[in-house]
Design an enzyme around this catalytic site. Structure first.
Site: not given
Ligand SMILES: [Mg+2]
Length: 478
Positions: A15, A112-113
């Site tokens: 993350d 973003d993960e």
């Molecule tokens: Mg994040």
């Protein structure tokens, strides 16, 4: 690998920390690195809200969803940055490319993960050594910080990555589950939304541990099938696979919040044209067609309605999206309404090819030209389709006579024209071919500016600029 395989799995959840702000710090370190920054959309309009704040800004009290004014009051030295979605997409792709150097089993969850199954990665060292290496590489090569969760499954890995930010490395195993996970409030559990959390708390289940101890029968009685699943997850049991294939898109849509409320149908039609244009572009880029057009309207009272129409033939054509949305507007716009937000979504998407096959098996020899709609776009198509006769819009309609007369549409011609204009716009930019109605003073024309677009959506939409594939969180893009 088999879900119920006896080999314990090693799953990472990676993350990125304060991703948008971190991207700007990586791109312009002298300006932004180590400083309180916030990415915010259109500070001059009312959707000027903080989308992401850097950790330096967070430590000074700045939070996402604060208005720009609030944020500056909280932290006067805050540096506001306009979003650059092209930068985010580029760095996001670079992040996942590095992770894929270790394993092909990478499931992208948002911009973003991602999860990575590293069970079979040849690496001399423990799983946490491997996680640390990935974390260091992302920092060294891309200047991007991340937190990584390490666990035997996706659920626990996701929970773990959330525990230490920024730059955390956290392991949750079936052994430390009881100390780490169970004391946490049930509302912090991945998969439990605020409404479910409220219901659980009302049932006396306020921690993940209490959920783990709950009677699954009892809970499934109250919450449906989901109840039993939640008890399983709370006990750390999750057999879900890491799926590297993107989920097929179910719908593609755009909404826009307007700086000024619109009361003239003519102005709304202009916004709809820009929305239809970009929705059509994206649907065509995915080589999809859709069967239902949904119009979203939010009024100045904040009341929001959605109205839907099913098309006789699935389409990706801007003109048909526009016509249908306009006809929905005509049918559902209350008199004297002031509109604050407009949106168009094309749903029931399917690949173009299957739609063509279906059509041929169903309607052998149907004439090409079909009366599709009551309204015309008053666009560049008039000269190729010819204009016609009658105005179908009743005079008491709020749209009045603002719109040009209806006409026959030749689908094949429209399709060919779309191909040509799409190719031109791919090569020379979105604004190289515009319909007259698309040139406006309102903010809907900014929908074409892919670099900044996305802030009004407030969602992480992952769309590669070069390939055009999209991985939304739940198969639905808005
Ligand atoms: Mg994040």
């Amino acid at each position: 690998m088999n879900a119920k395989s006896p080999v314990p799995r090693a799953v990472l959840h990676i993350d990125m920390n304060a991703f948008y702000c971190s991207c700007h710090a990586a791109a312009e370190p002298k300006r932004y690195a180590g400083r309180p920054t916030a990415v915010a959309g259109s500070p001059e309009t009312r959707h000027g809200v903080v989308v992401t704040a850097s950790y330096e800004a967070r430590s000074r009290g700045v939070r996402a969803t604060m208005t720009v004014t609030q944020a500056l009051r909280t932290c006067p030295e805050l540096l506001l940055i306009a979003p650059d979605f092209q930068l985010y997409r580029r760095l996001s792709k670079a992040v996942f490319d590095i992770v894929r150097q270790y394993t092909p089993d990478v499931e992208v969850f948002s911009i973003d993960e991602c999860w990575a199954d590293v069970t079979h990665v040849p690496f001399c060292g423990s799983t946490s050594d491997l996680a640390r290496e990935i974390q260091k590489r992302l920092h060294r090569e891309l200047k991007l910080p991340c937190s990584i969760g390490i666990a035997p499954n996706k659920f626990l890995a996701k929970m773990a990555s959330d525990l230490h930010k920024p730059q955390g490395l956290t392991e949750i195993s079936l052994h430390n589950l009881v100390e780490v996970l169970w004391p946490m409030p049930v509302g912090q559990m991945f998969g439990v939304g605020p409404k479910t959390a409220e219901r659980l708390v009302r049932m006396g289940i306020s921690t993940i541990g209490a959920l783990a101890a709950a009677n699954p029968e009892h809970l499934s009685h109250r919450l449906g099938k989901r109840g039993r699943q939640l008890v399983e997850l709370a006990n750390g049991r999750d057999f879900a696979e890491i799926s590297s294939a993107p989920e097929p898109l179910k719908s593609i849509g755009h909404t826009i919040t307007l700086a000024k409320d619109l009361s003239h149908p003519e102005d709304m039609a202009t916004v709809l044209m820009n929305l239809a244009d970009q929705v059509g572009r994206r649907v065509r880029r995915h080589r999809l067609v859709g069967k239902t057009v949904q119009l979203t309207l939010r009024f100045d009272s904040r009341r929001t309605i959605t109205r839907e129409q099913t098309l006789p033939i699935p389409t990706a054509l801007t003109e048909i999206l526009y016509d249908t949305a306009l006809s929905l507007l005509h049918n559902h716009l209350p008199k004297a309404a002031k509109v604050r937000l407009l949106g168009i979504t094309l749903g029931h998407l399917q690949p173009e090819e299957t739609a063509i096959l279906e059509k041929h098996s169903r309607t052998n020899g149907t004439p090409e030209s079909i009366q599709l709609s009551l309204f015309s776009t008053g666009s560049v198509f008039e000269d190729i389709t010819g204009s016609s006769q009658q105005n179908f819009i009743p005079s008491e309609s709020p749209l009045g006579n603002a719109l040009p007369p209806p006409q026959q549409r030749n689908l094949d011609r429209l399709r060919r024209l779309s191909q040509v204009t799409d190719a031109l716009r791919d090569k020379y930019g979105e604004s190289i071919v515009l319909r007259g109605r698309m040139l406006t003073q309102d903010e809907s024309q900014h929908l074409r500016e892919h670099q900044t677009r996305g802030t009004s959506l407030q969602k992480d939409i992952l769309s590669w600029p070069e390939g055009g594939e999209t991985w939304p969180k739940d198969g639905k893009e808005t």
